[in-house]
Design a protein around this motif. Structure first.
Motif, PDB file in Angstrom:
ATOM      1  N   ARG A   1       0.813  -1.209   0.000  1.00  0.00           N
ATOM      2  CA  ARG A   1       0.000   0.000   0.000  1.00  0.00           C
ATOM      3  C   ARG A   1       0.853   1.268   0.000  1.00  0.00           C
ATOM      4  NH1 ARG A   1      -4.922  -0.500   2.929  1.00  0.00           N
ATOM      5  NH2 ARG A   1      -4.959   1.770   2.895  1.00  0.00           N
ATOM      6  N   GLN A   2       0.514   2.190  -0.884  1.00  0.00           N
ATOM      7  CA  GLN A   2       1.224   3.466  -0.958  1.00  0.00           C
ATOM      8  C   GLN A   2       0.523   4.569  -0.174  1.00  0.00           C
ATOM      9  OE1 GLN A   2       4.395   3.778  -2.908  1.00  0.00           O
ATOM     10  NE2 GLN A   2       3.966   1.691  -2.195  1.00  0.00           N
ATOM     11  N   ASP A   3      -0.689   4.303   0.254  1.00  0.00           N
ATOM     12  CA  ASP A   3      -1.488   5.324   0.921  1.00  0.00           C
ATOM     13  C   ASP A   3      -1.592   5.105   2.423  1.00  0.00           C
ATOM     14  OD1 ASP A   3      -2.941   3.006   0.684  1.00  0.00           O
ATOM     15  OD2 ASP A   3      -4.840   3.997   0.207  1.00  0.00           O
ATOM     16  N   CYS A   4      -0.688   4.290   2.982  1.00  0.00           N
ATOM     17  CA  CYS A   4      -0.749   4.055   4.418  1.00  0.00           C
ATOM     18  C   CYS A   4       0.644   3.872   4.979  1.00  0.00           C
ATOM     19  CB  CYS A   4      -1.634   2.847   4.739  1.00  0.00           C
ATOM     20  SG  CYS A   4      -0.913   1.279   4.266  1.00  0.00           S
ATOM     21  N   LEU A   5       0.729   3.841   6.294  1.00  0.00           N
ATOM     22  CA  LEU A   5       1.986   3.608   6.992  1.00  0.00           C
ATOM     23  C   LEU A   5       2.026   2.179   7.510  1.00  0.00           C
ATOM     24  CD1 LEU A   5       2.200   6.865   9.167  1.00  0.00           C
ATOM     25  CD2 LEU A   5       3.323   6.428   6.978  1.00  0.00           C
ATOM     26  N   TYR A   6       3.212   1.599   7.527  1.00  0.00           N
ATOM     27  CA  TYR A   6       3.418   0.280   8.109  1.00  0.00           C
ATOM     28  C   TYR A   6       4.212   0.419   9.410  1.00  0.00           C
ATOM     29  CZ  TYR A   6       1.804  -1.941   3.800  1.00  0.00           C
ATOM     30  OH  TYR A   6       1.039  -2.364   2.740  1.00  0.00           O
ATOM     31  N   VAL A   7       3.812  -0.351  10.406  1.00  0.00           N
ATOM     32  CA  VAL A   7       4.465  -0.335  11.712  1.00  0.00           C
ATOM     33  C   VAL A   7       4.831  -1.767  12.075  1.00  0.00           C
ATOM     34  CG1 VAL A   7       4.260   0.271  14.152  1.00  0.00           C
ATOM     35  CG2 VAL A   7       3.095   1.672  12.419  1.00  0.00           C
ATOM     36  N   GLY A   8       6.048  -1.969  12.591  1.00  0.00           N
ATOM     37  CA  GLY A   8       6.471  -3.288  13.017  1.00  0.00           C
ATOM     38  C   GLY A   8       6.587  -3.383  14.523  1.00  0.00           C
ATOM     39  N   ILE A   9       5.949  -4.397  15.107  1.00  0.00           N
ATOM     40  CA  ILE A   9       6.079  -4.691  16.538  1.00  0.00           C
ATOM     41  C   ILE A   9       6.701  -6.069  16.669  1.00  0.00           C
ATOM     42  CG2 ILE A   9       4.877  -5.004  18.735  1.00  0.00           C
ATOM     43  CD1 ILE A   9       2.628  -3.296  17.737  1.00  0.00           C
ATOM     44  N   LYS A  10       7.812  -6.149  17.368  1.00  0.00           N
ATOM     45  CA  LYS A  10       8.466  -7.442  17.521  1.00  0.00           C
ATOM     46  C   LYS A  10       8.063  -8.101  18.832  1.00  0.00           C
ATOM     47  CE  LYS A  10      12.723  -5.479  19.442  1.00  0.00           C
ATOM     48  NZ  LYS A  10      14.183  -5.373  19.296  1.00  0.00           N
ATOM     49  N   LYS A  11       8.007  -9.432  18.790  1.00  0.00           N
ATOM     50  CA  LYS A  11       7.850 -10.220  19.997  1.00  0.00           C
ATOM     51  C   LYS A  11       9.236 -10.491  20.555  1.00  0.00           C
ATOM     52  CE  LYS A  11       5.705 -13.371  17.672  1.00  0.00           C
ATOM     53  NZ  LYS A  11       4.998 -14.623  17.317  1.00  0.00           N
ATOM     54  N   GLU A  12       9.304 -11.047  21.751  1.00  0.00           N
ATOM     55  CA  GLU A  12      10.608 -11.293  22.342  1.00  0.00           C
ATOM     56  C   GLU A  12      11.392 -12.294  21.501  1.00  0.00           C
ATOM     57  OE1 GLU A  12      10.426 -13.087  26.159  1.00  0.00           O
ATOM     58  OE2 GLU A  12       8.720 -14.371  25.657  1.00  0.00           O
ATOM     59  N   ASN A  13      12.705 -12.039  21.432  1.00  0.00           N
ATOM     60  CA  ASN A  13      13.649 -12.886  20.700  1.00  0.00           C
ATOM     61  C   ASN A  13      13.414 -12.900  19.191  1.00  0.00           C
ATOM     62  OD1 ASN A  13      14.893 -13.687  23.156  1.00  0.00           O
ATOM     63  ND2 ASN A  13      13.326 -15.259  23.451  1.00  0.00           N
TER      64      ASN A  13
ATOM     65  N   TYR B   1      13.010  -4.268  10.776  1.00  0.00           N
ATOM     66  CA  TYR B   1      11.850  -3.510  10.312  1.00  0.00           C
ATOM     67  C   TYR B   1      10.951  -3.094  11.474  1.00  0.00           C
ATOM     68  CZ  TYR B   1      12.744  -4.822   5.416  1.00  0.00           C
ATOM     69  OH  TYR B   1      13.293  -4.970   4.155  1.00  0.00           O
ATOM     70  N   CYS B   2      11.265  -3.545  12.670  1.00  0.00           N
ATOM     71  CA  CYS B   2      10.357  -3.376  13.817  1.00  0.00           C
ATOM     72  C   CYS B   2      10.982  -2.461  14.858  1.00  0.00           C
ATOM     73  CB  CYS B   2      10.034  -4.730  14.447  1.00  0.00           C
ATOM     74  SG  CYS B   2       9.330  -5.934  13.297  1.00  0.00           S
ATOM     75  N   ASP B   3      10.403  -1.280  15.039  1.00  0.00           N
ATOM     76  CA  ASP B   3      10.926  -0.332  16.014  1.00  0.00           C
ATOM     77  C   ASP B   3      10.338  -0.532  17.401  1.00  0.00           C
ATOM     78  OD1 ASP B   3      12.282   2.687  14.974  1.00  0.00           O
ATOM     79  OD2 ASP B   3      12.009   1.001  13.628  1.00  0.00           O
ATOM     80  N   PHE B   4       9.234  -1.247  17.495  1.00  0.00           N
ATOM     81  CA  PHE B   4       8.521  -1.318  18.757  1.00  0.00           C
ATOM     82  C   PHE B   4       8.522  -2.736  19.306  1.00  0.00           C
ATOM     83  CE2 PHE B   4       6.728   2.090  16.172  1.00  0.00           C
ATOM     84  CZ  PHE B   4       6.913   3.177  17.012  1.00  0.00           C
ATOM     85  N   ASP B   5       8.372  -2.831  20.626  1.00  0.00           N
ATOM     86  CA  ASP B   5       8.381  -4.100  21.343  1.00  0.00           C
ATOM     87  C   ASP B   5       7.018  -4.315  21.972  1.00  0.00           C
ATOM     88  OD1 ASP B   5       8.761  -6.119  23.424  1.00  0.00           O
ATOM     89  OD2 ASP B   5      10.906  -5.860  23.062  1.00  0.00           O
ATOM     90  N   ILE B   6       6.472  -5.519  21.829  1.00  0.00           N
ATOM     91  CA  ILE B   6       5.140  -5.793  22.339  1.00  0.00           C
ATOM     92  C   ILE B   6       5.053  -5.635  23.859  1.00  0.00           C
ATOM     93  CG2 ILE B   6       5.434  -8.286  22.683  1.00  0.00           C
ATOM     94  CD1 ILE B   6       2.590  -8.599  21.484  1.00  0.00           C
ATOM     95  N   GLU B   7       6.179  -5.792  24.545  1.00  0.00           N
ATOM     96  CA  GLU B   7       6.179  -5.658  25.996  1.00  0.00           C
ATOM     97  C   GLU B   7       6.154  -4.204  26.444  1.00  0.00           C
ATOM     98  OE1 GLU B   7       5.746  -8.202  27.761  1.00  0.00           O
ATOM     99  OE2 GLU B   7       6.204  -9.810  26.342  1.00  0.00           O
ATOM    100  N   HIS B   8       6.394  -3.290  25.515  1.00  0.00           N
ATOM    101  CA  HIS B   8       6.416  -1.861  25.853  1.00  0.00           C
ATOM    102  C   HIS B   8       5.438  -1.099  24.956  1.00  0.00           C
ATOM    103  CE1 HIS B   8      10.458  -3.472  26.983  1.00  0.00           C
ATOM    104  NE2 HIS B   8      10.179  -2.818  28.099  1.00  0.00           N
ATOM    105  N   TYR B   9       4.218  -1.604  24.892  1.00  0.00           N
ATOM    106  CA  TYR B   9       3.233  -1.027  23.985  1.00  0.00           C
ATOM    107  C   TYR B   9       2.840   0.393  24.372  1.00  0.00           C
ATOM    108  CZ  TYR B   9       0.094  -2.739  27.670  1.00  0.00           C
ATOM    109  OH  TYR B   9      -0.514  -2.995  28.872  1.00  0.00           O
TER     110      TYR B   9
END
Length: 267
Positions: free
Chosen positions: A65-77, A82-90
Protein backbone atom coordinates in the motif's frame (compact mmCIF):
# COMPACT_ATOMS: atom_id res chain seq x y z
CA UNK A 1 0.26 11.28 14.59
CA UNK A 2 -2.18 13.27 12.45
CA UNK A 3 -5.91 12.89 13.01
CA UNK A 4 -6.47 11.45 9.51
CA UNK A 5 -4.41 8.35 10.36
CA UNK A 6 -6.55 6.65 12.95
CA UNK A 7 -7.64 3.35 11.36
CA UNK A 8 -5.44 0.48 12.52
CA UNK A 9 -5.20 -2.99 11.01
CA UNK A 10 -3.21 -5.62 12.92
CA UNK A 11 -1.52 -8.36 10.90
CA UNK A 12 -0.33 -11.33 12.96
CA UNK A 13 -0.54 -15.09 13.32
CA UNK A 14 -3.04 -15.67 16.16
CA UNK A 15 -2.34 -17.94 19.08
CA UNK A 16 -3.54 -17.86 22.66
CA UNK A 17 -0.51 -16.19 24.27
CA UNK A 18 -0.22 -13.51 21.60
CA UNK A 19 -3.96 -12.83 21.67
CA UNK A 20 -3.71 -12.08 25.40
CA UNK A 21 -0.75 -9.74 24.89
CA UNK A 22 -2.62 -7.82 22.22
CA UNK A 23 -5.74 -7.15 24.29
CA UNK A 24 -4.24 -4.25 26.30
CA UNK A 25 -2.79 -2.80 23.08
CA UNK A 26 -6.23 -2.83 21.45
CA UNK A 27 -7.76 -1.24 24.53
CA UNK A 28 -5.11 1.48 24.81
CA UNK A 29 -5.41 2.30 21.11
CA UNK A 30 -9.18 2.68 21.33
CA UNK A 31 -8.88 4.82 24.48
CA UNK A 32 -6.69 7.19 22.45
CA UNK A 33 -9.19 7.49 19.60
CA UNK A 34 -7.69 4.96 17.23
CA UNK A 35 -10.10 2.62 15.44
CA UNK A 36 -9.23 -1.04 14.89
CA UNK A 37 -10.55 -2.35 11.56
CA UNK A 38 -10.97 -5.94 10.37
CA UNK A 39 -10.17 -5.28 6.72
CA UNK A 40 -6.75 -3.92 5.72
CA UNK A 41 -8.37 -2.00 2.85
CA UNK A 42 -10.01 0.27 5.42
CA UNK A 43 -6.78 0.97 7.30
CA UNK A 44 -4.33 3.80 6.97
CA UNK A 45 -1.90 2.27 9.49
CA UNK A 46 -1.02 -1.42 9.14
CA UNK A 47 0.69 -2.96 12.17
CA UNK A 48 2.63 -6.21 11.81
CA UNK A 49 3.11 -8.10 15.06
CA UNK A 50 6.03 -10.53 14.92
CA UNK A 51 9.53 -10.37 13.53
CA UNK A 52 10.81 -9.12 10.21
CA UNK A 53 9.28 -12.13 8.43
CA UNK A 54 5.81 -11.15 9.63
CA UNK A 55 6.44 -7.56 8.54
CA UNK A 56 7.37 -8.70 5.03
CA UNK A 57 4.24 -10.85 4.87
CA UNK A 58 2.08 -7.95 6.04
CA UNK A 59 3.42 -5.70 3.29
CA UNK A 60 2.92 -8.38 0.62
CA UNK A 61 -0.51 -9.58 1.78
CA UNK A 62 -1.83 -6.02 1.92
CA UNK A 63 -0.56 -5.14 -1.54
CA UNK A 64 2.40 -2.80 -0.89
CA UNK A 65 0.00 0.00 0.00
CA UNK A 66 1.22 3.47 -0.96
CA UNK A 67 -1.49 5.32 0.92
CA UNK A 68 -0.75 4.05 4.42
CA UNK A 69 1.99 3.61 6.99
CA UNK A 70 3.42 0.28 8.11
CA UNK A 71 4.47 -0.34 11.71
CA UNK A 72 6.47 -3.29 13.02
CA UNK A 73 6.08 -4.69 16.54
CA UNK A 74 8.47 -7.44 17.52
CA UNK A 75 7.85 -10.22 20.00
CA UNK A 76 10.61 -11.29 22.34
CA UNK A 77 13.65 -12.89 20.70
CA UNK A 78 12.46 -11.81 17.24
CA UNK A 79 14.71 -10.03 14.75
CA UNK A 80 13.57 -6.45 14.34
CA UNK A 81 15.29 -4.52 11.57
CA UNK A 82 11.85 -3.51 10.31
CA UNK A 83 10.36 -3.38 13.82
CA UNK A 84 10.93 -0.33 16.01
CA UNK A 85 8.52 -1.32 18.76
CA UNK A 86 8.38 -4.10 21.34
CA UNK A 87 5.14 -5.79 22.34
CA UNK A 88 6.18 -5.66 26.00
CA UNK A 89 6.42 -1.86 25.85
CA UNK A 90 3.23 -1.03 23.99
CA UNK A 91 2.62 2.09 26.09
CA UNK A 92 5.73 3.66 24.56
CA UNK A 93 4.44 2.92 21.06
CA UNK A 94 1.08 4.62 21.60
CA UNK A 95 2.66 7.56 23.43
CA UNK A 96 5.20 8.02 20.65
CA UNK A 97 2.52 8.05 17.96
CA UNK A 98 0.33 10.50 19.88
CA UNK A 99 3.19 12.86 20.80
CA UNK A 100 4.82 12.83 17.35
CA UNK A 101 7.99 11.17 18.59
CA UNK A 102 8.12 9.10 15.42
CA UNK A 103 9.29 9.78 11.89
CA UNK A 104 8.23 8.36 8.56
CA UNK A 105 10.98 6.62 6.60
CA UNK A 106 10.73 5.34 3.03
CA UNK A 107 12.23 2.02 2.05
CA UNK A 108 13.12 1.28 -1.61
CA UNK A 109 11.28 -1.52 -3.42
CA UNK A 110 12.32 -3.53 -6.48
CA UNK A 111 9.99 -4.97 -9.09
CA UNK A 112 10.61 -8.25 -10.86
CA UNK A 113 8.91 -9.13 -14.15
CA UNK A 114 8.90 -12.79 -15.19
CA UNK A 115 8.80 -13.66 -18.92
CA UNK A 116 7.59 -10.09 -19.67
CA UNK A 117 4.23 -11.10 -18.19
CA UNK A 118 3.80 -11.04 -14.41
CA UNK A 119 5.35 -8.35 -12.20
CA UNK A 120 6.00 -8.73 -8.47
CA UNK A 121 7.20 -6.20 -5.90
CA UNK A 122 9.86 -7.06 -3.33
CA UNK A 123 10.85 -5.19 -0.20
CA UNK A 124 13.72 -7.51 0.76
CA UNK A 125 14.96 -9.48 -2.21
CA UNK A 126 14.23 -11.56 -5.28
CA UNK A 127 16.20 -14.78 -5.70
CA UNK A 128 16.32 -17.44 -8.40
CA UNK A 129 17.59 -20.93 -7.62
CA UNK A 130 17.50 -24.39 -9.12
CA UNK A 131 14.93 -26.84 -7.82
CA UNK A 132 17.13 -29.71 -8.98
CA UNK A 133 20.36 -31.05 -7.53
CA UNK A 134 22.34 -29.41 -10.32
CA UNK A 135 23.61 -25.98 -11.21
CA UNK A 136 21.55 -23.35 -12.96
CA UNK A 137 22.94 -21.33 -15.89
CA UNK A 138 21.96 -17.67 -16.15
CA UNK A 139 23.04 -15.02 -18.66
CA UNK A 140 23.28 -11.70 -16.82
CA UNK A 141 22.55 -8.46 -18.70
CA UNK A 142 22.88 -4.90 -17.39
CA UNK A 143 20.98 -2.36 -19.49
CA UNK A 144 20.77 -4.96 -22.29
CA UNK A 145 24.57 -5.43 -22.33
CA UNK A 146 25.75 -8.97 -21.60
CA UNK A 147 27.76 -8.85 -18.37
CA UNK A 148 28.47 -12.47 -17.46
CA UNK A 149 27.25 -16.03 -17.72
CA UNK A 150 26.60 -17.46 -14.29
CA UNK A 151 26.67 -21.13 -13.36
CA UNK A 152 25.95 -22.11 -9.77
CA UNK A 153 23.15 -22.49 -7.24
CA UNK A 154 21.49 -19.16 -8.04
CA UNK A 155 21.46 -15.37 -7.72
CA UNK A 156 20.04 -12.95 -5.16
CA UNK A 157 18.90 -9.43 -6.02
CA UNK A 158 18.48 -7.44 -2.81
CA UNK A 159 17.17 -4.02 -1.85
CA UNK A 160 19.17 -1.92 0.65
CA UNK A 161 17.01 -3.10 3.56
CA UNK A 162 17.16 -6.64 2.21
CA UNK A 163 20.95 -6.43 2.18
CA UNK A 164 21.00 -7.53 5.84
CA UNK A 165 19.08 -10.74 5.08
CA UNK A 166 19.78 -13.54 2.59
CA UNK A 167 22.25 -11.26 0.83
CA UNK A 168 24.40 -10.82 3.94
CA UNK A 169 24.53 -14.58 4.52
CA UNK A 170 26.48 -14.92 1.25
CA UNK A 171 28.85 -12.05 2.17
CA UNK A 172 27.01 -9.32 0.30
CA UNK A 173 27.44 -5.73 1.48
CA UNK A 174 25.10 -4.06 3.95
CA UNK A 175 23.72 -0.98 2.18
CA UNK A 176 22.27 2.23 3.60
CA UNK A 177 18.53 2.35 2.72
CA UNK A 178 18.87 6.04 1.84
CA UNK A 179 20.72 4.92 -1.30
CA UNK A 180 18.24 3.94 -4.07
CA UNK A 181 19.93 0.87 -5.52
CA UNK A 182 19.87 -2.91 -5.63
CA UNK A 183 22.57 -5.52 -5.16
CA UNK A 184 23.31 -8.77 -7.01
CA UNK A 185 24.99 -11.60 -5.08
CA UNK A 186 26.00 -15.10 -6.13
CA UNK A 187 25.06 -18.44 -4.63
CA UNK A 188 27.97 -20.88 -5.00
CA UNK A 189 29.21 -19.83 -8.43
CA UNK A 190 31.28 -22.26 -10.49
CA UNK A 191 34.15 -20.53 -12.27
CA UNK A 192 36.14 -22.24 -15.02
CA UNK A 193 37.24 -21.64 -18.62
CA UNK A 194 33.65 -21.76 -19.86
CA UNK A 195 31.79 -19.96 -17.06
CA UNK A 196 33.34 -16.85 -15.56
CA UNK A 197 31.63 -14.47 -13.14
CA UNK A 198 32.71 -11.40 -11.20
CA UNK A 199 32.91 -13.52 -8.07
CA UNK A 200 31.64 -10.78 -5.78
CA UNK A 201 28.46 -8.83 -5.17
CA UNK A 202 27.84 -5.74 -7.27
CA UNK A 203 25.50 -2.80 -6.75
CA UNK A 204 23.37 -1.17 -9.46
CA UNK A 205 21.96 2.33 -9.37
CA UNK A 206 18.26 3.08 -9.49
CA UNK A 207 18.27 3.82 -13.23
CA UNK A 208 19.72 0.41 -14.18
CA UNK A 209 17.84 -2.59 -15.57
CA UNK A 210 18.97 -6.10 -14.75
CA UNK A 211 17.92 -9.02 -16.93
CA UNK A 212 18.51 -12.65 -16.05
CA UNK A 213 18.09 -15.12 -18.92
CA UNK A 214 17.68 -18.64 -17.57
CA UNK A 215 19.20 -21.13 -20.00
CA UNK A 216 16.71 -23.86 -20.89
CA UNK A 217 18.84 -26.91 -20.13
CA UNK A 218 16.58 -28.82 -17.77
CA UNK A 219 16.10 -26.08 -15.18
CA UNK A 220 12.73 -25.02 -16.51
CA UNK A 221 11.20 -24.90 -13.01
CA UNK A 222 13.55 -22.77 -10.91
CA UNK A 223 12.36 -21.48 -7.56
CA UNK A 224 11.89 -17.71 -7.55
CA UNK A 225 11.84 -16.23 -4.07
CA UNK A 226 9.98 -12.98 -3.47
CA UNK A 227 10.94 -11.81 0.01
CA UNK A 228 10.02 -14.78 2.22
CA UNK A 229 7.67 -16.49 -0.24
CA UNK A 230 8.65 -18.97 -2.96
CA UNK A 231 7.07 -19.32 -6.39
CA UNK A 232 7.58 -22.28 -8.70
CA UNK A 233 6.59 -21.02 -12.12
CA UNK A 234 6.67 -23.21 -15.22
CA UNK A 235 9.18 -22.45 -17.95
CA UNK A 236 10.91 -19.36 -16.58
CA UNK A 237 13.01 -17.86 -19.36
CA UNK A 238 13.72 -14.30 -18.24
CA UNK A 239 13.55 -12.13 -15.14
CA UNK A 240 13.77 -8.34 -15.40
CA UNK A 241 14.57 -6.43 -12.22
CA UNK A 242 14.30 -2.66 -11.75
CA UNK A 243 13.81 -0.18 -8.94
CA UNK A 244 10.13 0.46 -8.42
CA UNK A 245 8.53 3.88 -8.18
CA UNK A 246 6.79 2.53 -5.08
CA UNK A 247 8.25 2.87 -1.60
CA UNK A 248 7.15 1.43 1.71
CA UNK A 249 6.45 4.12 4.28
CA UNK A 250 7.17 2.93 7.79
CA UNK A 251 7.11 4.54 11.21
CA UNK A 252 10.30 4.65 13.24
CA UNK A 253 11.29 6.19 16.57
CA UNK A 254 13.30 9.37 16.12
CA UNK A 255 16.15 8.01 18.23
CA UNK A 256 16.34 4.64 16.46
CA UNK A 257 18.20 4.87 13.16
CA UNK A 258 18.76 2.04 10.68
CA UNK A 259 22.42 1.74 11.63
CA UNK A 260 21.60 1.61 15.34
CA UNK A 261 19.32 -1.36 14.61
CA UNK A 262 22.01 -3.01 12.48
CA UNK A 263 24.48 -2.64 15.34
CA UNK A 264 22.06 -4.16 17.87
CA UNK A 265 21.30 -7.07 15.56
CA UNK A 266 24.76 -8.06 14.41
CA UNK A 267 27.40 -6.53 16.70
Amino acid sequence: MTSDRRNLYFYYHPHEELNEKLKPIFQLAEENNFKIVDDSKNANIIIAVGGDGTFLQAVRKTGFRQDCLYVGIKKENEAGLYCDFDIEHYNEMVDSMINAEVEVRRFPVIETTINNESTFLCLNECSVRSTLIKTIDIDVFIDDIHFETFRGDGLIVATPTGSTGYNKSVNGAVVDPKIPCFQVSELASLNNNRFRTLGSSFILGSERTLKLHVQQNGNDFPIVGMDNEAYSIRNIRELTVQMSQNVIKTVRLKNNSYWERVKRTFL
